[in-house]
Structure formats: structure tokens, C-alpha cells
Enzyme design. Structure first.
Site, PDB file in Angstrom:
ATOM      1  N   HIS A  27      44.099  -4.165  -6.065  1.00  0.00           N
ATOM      2  CA  HIS A  27      43.863  -5.141  -5.050  1.00  0.00           C
ATOM      3  C   HIS A  27      44.630  -6.586  -5.088  1.00  0.00           C
ATOM      4  O   HIS A  27      45.296  -6.723  -6.255  1.00  0.00           O
ATOM      5  CB  HIS A  27      42.556  -5.933  -4.873  1.00  0.00           C
ATOM      6  CG  HIS A  27      41.327  -4.672  -4.968  1.00  0.00           C
ATOM      7  ND1 HIS A  27      40.496  -4.423  -3.791  1.00  0.00           N
ATOM      8  CD2 HIS A  27      40.709  -4.095  -6.131  1.00  0.00           C
ATOM      9  CE1 HIS A  27      39.587  -3.627  -4.275  1.00  0.00           C
ATOM     10  NE2 HIS A  27      39.901  -3.126  -5.686  1.00  0.00           N
ATOM     11  N   GLU A  92      42.022  -7.193  -9.700  1.00  0.00           N
ATOM     12  CA  GLU A  92      42.578  -7.992  -8.548  1.00  0.00           C
ATOM     13  C   GLU A  92      43.949  -8.742  -9.344  1.00  0.00           C
ATOM     14  O   GLU A  92      43.907  -9.285 -10.285  1.00  0.00           O
ATOM     15  CB  GLU A  92      41.582  -8.854  -8.397  1.00  0.00           C
ATOM     16  CG  GLU A  92      40.272  -8.362  -7.438  1.00  0.00           C
ATOM     17  CD  GLU A  92      40.382  -8.426  -6.082  1.00  0.00           C
ATOM     18  OE1 GLU A  92      41.483  -8.692  -5.527  1.00  0.00           O
ATOM     19  OE2 GLU A  92      39.372  -8.050  -5.445  1.00  0.00           O
ATOM     20  N   HIS A 134      43.956  -0.559  -2.746  1.00  0.00           N
ATOM     21  CA  HIS A 134      42.755  -0.615  -1.802  1.00  0.00           C
ATOM     22  C   HIS A 134      43.010  -0.126  -0.407  1.00  0.00           C
ATOM     23  O   HIS A 134      42.217   0.502   0.079  1.00  0.00           O
ATOM     24  CB  HIS A 134      42.335  -2.158  -1.684  1.00  0.00           C
ATOM     25  CG  HIS A 134      40.724  -2.284  -1.409  1.00  0.00           C
ATOM     26  ND1 HIS A 134      40.365  -3.683  -0.947  1.00  0.00           N
ATOM     27  CD2 HIS A 134      39.635  -1.365  -1.282  1.00  0.00           C
ATOM     28  CE1 HIS A 134      38.966  -3.267  -0.530  1.00  0.00           C
ATOM     29  NE2 HIS A 134      38.786  -1.964  -0.647  1.00  0.00           N
ATOM     30  N   ASP A 144      45.563  -4.498   1.496  1.00  0.00           N
ATOM     31  CA  ASP A 144      45.604  -4.856   0.092  1.00  0.00           C
ATOM     32  C   ASP A 144      46.134  -3.570  -0.863  1.00  0.00           C
ATOM     33  O   ASP A 144      45.334  -2.653  -0.566  1.00  0.00           O
ATOM     34  CB  ASP A 144      44.927  -5.967  -0.606  1.00  0.00           C
ATOM     35  CG  ASP A 144      43.595  -5.480  -0.973  1.00  0.00           C
ATOM     36  OD1 ASP A 144      43.087  -4.569   0.138  1.00  0.00           O
ATOM     37  OD2 ASP A 144      43.037  -5.715  -1.848  1.00  0.00           O
TER      38      ASP A 144
HETATM   39 ZN   LIG Z   1      40.914  -5.100  -1.968  1.00  0.00          ZN
END
Ligand SMILES: [Zn+2]
Length: 241
Positions: A27, A92, A134, A144
Site C-alpha cells: 500500500h 504501507e 492493494h 494504491d
Molecule cells: Zn491501501
């Protein structure tokens, strides 16, 4: 590698067996700043988290332990898996994203990501085709990590799948639209084999899935149209699985 704890309360309290971990989902944070992103990911009200965050300098934070289900994927599908939180590790990367000024990912950030992925792949025997963005697993809702994410560079490090077609060869087929239903069906079949879940009957979902595919495998033109270049790439990817 050095990993700093910055634990989030946003996960299911039940433990999971580590043999249920099958997928890595990448992400971007998509917020104005690193600080803001971190605060959101540990705020119980936000109900979102991930297992790891990597900042722009390559520093790695652990938010949720691998044996806990973090809330990062939401409604999603990939291959035979559905609602992927329970089967995945979420990572992330700090980046402002399309809304606030999407920029290239930093080299240090990517080097840390490669290290984490290599560890996870070894530990949980994650298959190459199960390292996804994602947007790949939720193409109707998410974009993303986006077209600036260097999937080919990761594949060069044995993380994720890629094709062996020459860019100069592929470029000749860019923008040559495919309109006949036989080729569309072939493309859909290839994408299904790779892991994408969608139906040809719903036009809007098809367009968004094509965009997700393009963000991942043909970032030079993300327009949602099926063209010959996309078909050739999809065929090559699915043939080599
Ligand atoms: Zn995401």
C-alpha cells in the site's frame, strides 16, 4: 534488519496460524505527512492498520505482529482468497499518494521493502504471484500503491511476477484497442489465472480492473482501455505461471 515497534490496537485479538499467511499486500499511506499517517494507523477510531510501515528514509515500523490479523485490505479478492486480511501481511509505504502529491518511492524505502519481503517469502513460503498491490485485490475501490511503484525492480529481486518481453517490442502494440469479444475473453482468462477477480459483464468493473492491471504491468499508459500490449503482457504472465 532493525524494526522499531509502534504498535497499533487495530487488529483482531484472535491469533492466526502462520500457515494461513499466503499473500503480501503493498500500500501507500496516501496522507499529507508521515506523522499523520502513523497517527491514523494507531488510532482506534480509524479501524485501520498494517503489519509494517516503511518511511521515506527506509525506517521500518512494526504495527501489528504477523500472527495477528491487521485491518488493511478491506473487501478484496485474489485467486481463491476473499477478504484478504486473514491471509495476508500488509505493508504501507509512506507516500502522499494521488490525492496529495504522488511522488516516486525512495530508494532507501524500496531497499527496506525488498528486505522485508524476502524475509516474509522465506518464512511463510509465499508464492510469487501472491505479492500484490492493494489495487490488484480491490480494483473497484483502490489505486494504491499506484503506477510509480516499481514492480519490475521487485521482480528483478525475485519478488512478484513479471514478463520477459522487450519494452521496444511491446511499445508497438500500445493503444491498439481490442474490441472483439473473443480477445476480451482471452484477456479475462489470463487475468483470472494471475489472480484478478472480476466479471466481463459489468463494464465499469472491467475498466477498473484493466486500470489496476495497467498500474502494475503497463504504467506508461493507464487509461482503462484494453489494448494489444496489455493482452500480450497478460498472455505472457499467465503462460509462465
Ligand atoms: Zn491501501
Amino acid at each position: 534488519m532493525k524494526i522499531e515497534s509502534f504498535l497499533s490496537p487495530n487488529y483482531y485479538r484472535n491469533k492466526r496460524l502462520t500457515n494461513t499467511i499466503k499473500i503480501i499486500v503493498i500500500h501507500y499511506t496516501g496522507m499529507q505527512s508521515e506523522r499523520e499517517s502513523m497517527l491514523r494507523l494507531i488510532n482506534p477510531k480509524s479501524k485501520v492498520s498494517s503489519h509494517f510501515v516503511i518511511n521515506r528514509n527506509g525506517k521500518v515500523y512494526r504495527l501489528v505482529y504477523d500472527n495477528k490479523i491487521s485491518w488493511h485490505a478491506g473487501k478484496s479478492c485474489w485467486g481463491k482468497y476473499k477478504n484478504l486480511n486473514k491471509n495476508s501481511i500488509g505493508i504501507e509505504l509512506v507516500n502522499k499518494g494521488h490525492k496529495f502529491g504522488y511522488t516516486n518511492f525512495k530508494k532507501k524505502q524500496l531497499l527496506s521493502l525488498i528486505k522485508i519481503c524476502k524475509n516474509l517469502i522465506r518464512k511463510y513460503k509465499i508464492k510469487k504471484q501472491n505479492i500484490v498491490g492493494h489495487s490488484d485485490i480491490a480494483p473497484l475501490r483502490k489505486i494504491d500503491p499506484g503506477e510509480k511503484f516499481p514492480w519490475k525492480m521487485l521482480a528483478d529481486n525475485k519478488i512478484g511476477i513479471w514478463h520477459h518481453l522487450r519494452p521496444s517490442f511491446l511499445k508497438k502494440f500500445r493503444g491498439i484497442k481490442i474490441i472483439n469479444s473473443k480477445d476480451k475473453a482471452k484477456f479475462a482468462k489470463h487475468l483470472n489465472k494471475i489472480g484478478y477477480r472480476f466479471t466481463l459483464r459489468k463494464k465499469s468493473s472491467f475498466i477498473k480492473t484493466i486500470k489496476a492491471f495497467q498500474r502494475h504491468y503497463r504504467k506508461e499508459l493507464v487509461d482503462g482501455y484494453l489494448d494489444k500490449e496489455c493482452l500480450i503482457i497478460a498472455r505472457s504472465l499467465s503462460k509462465n505461471l
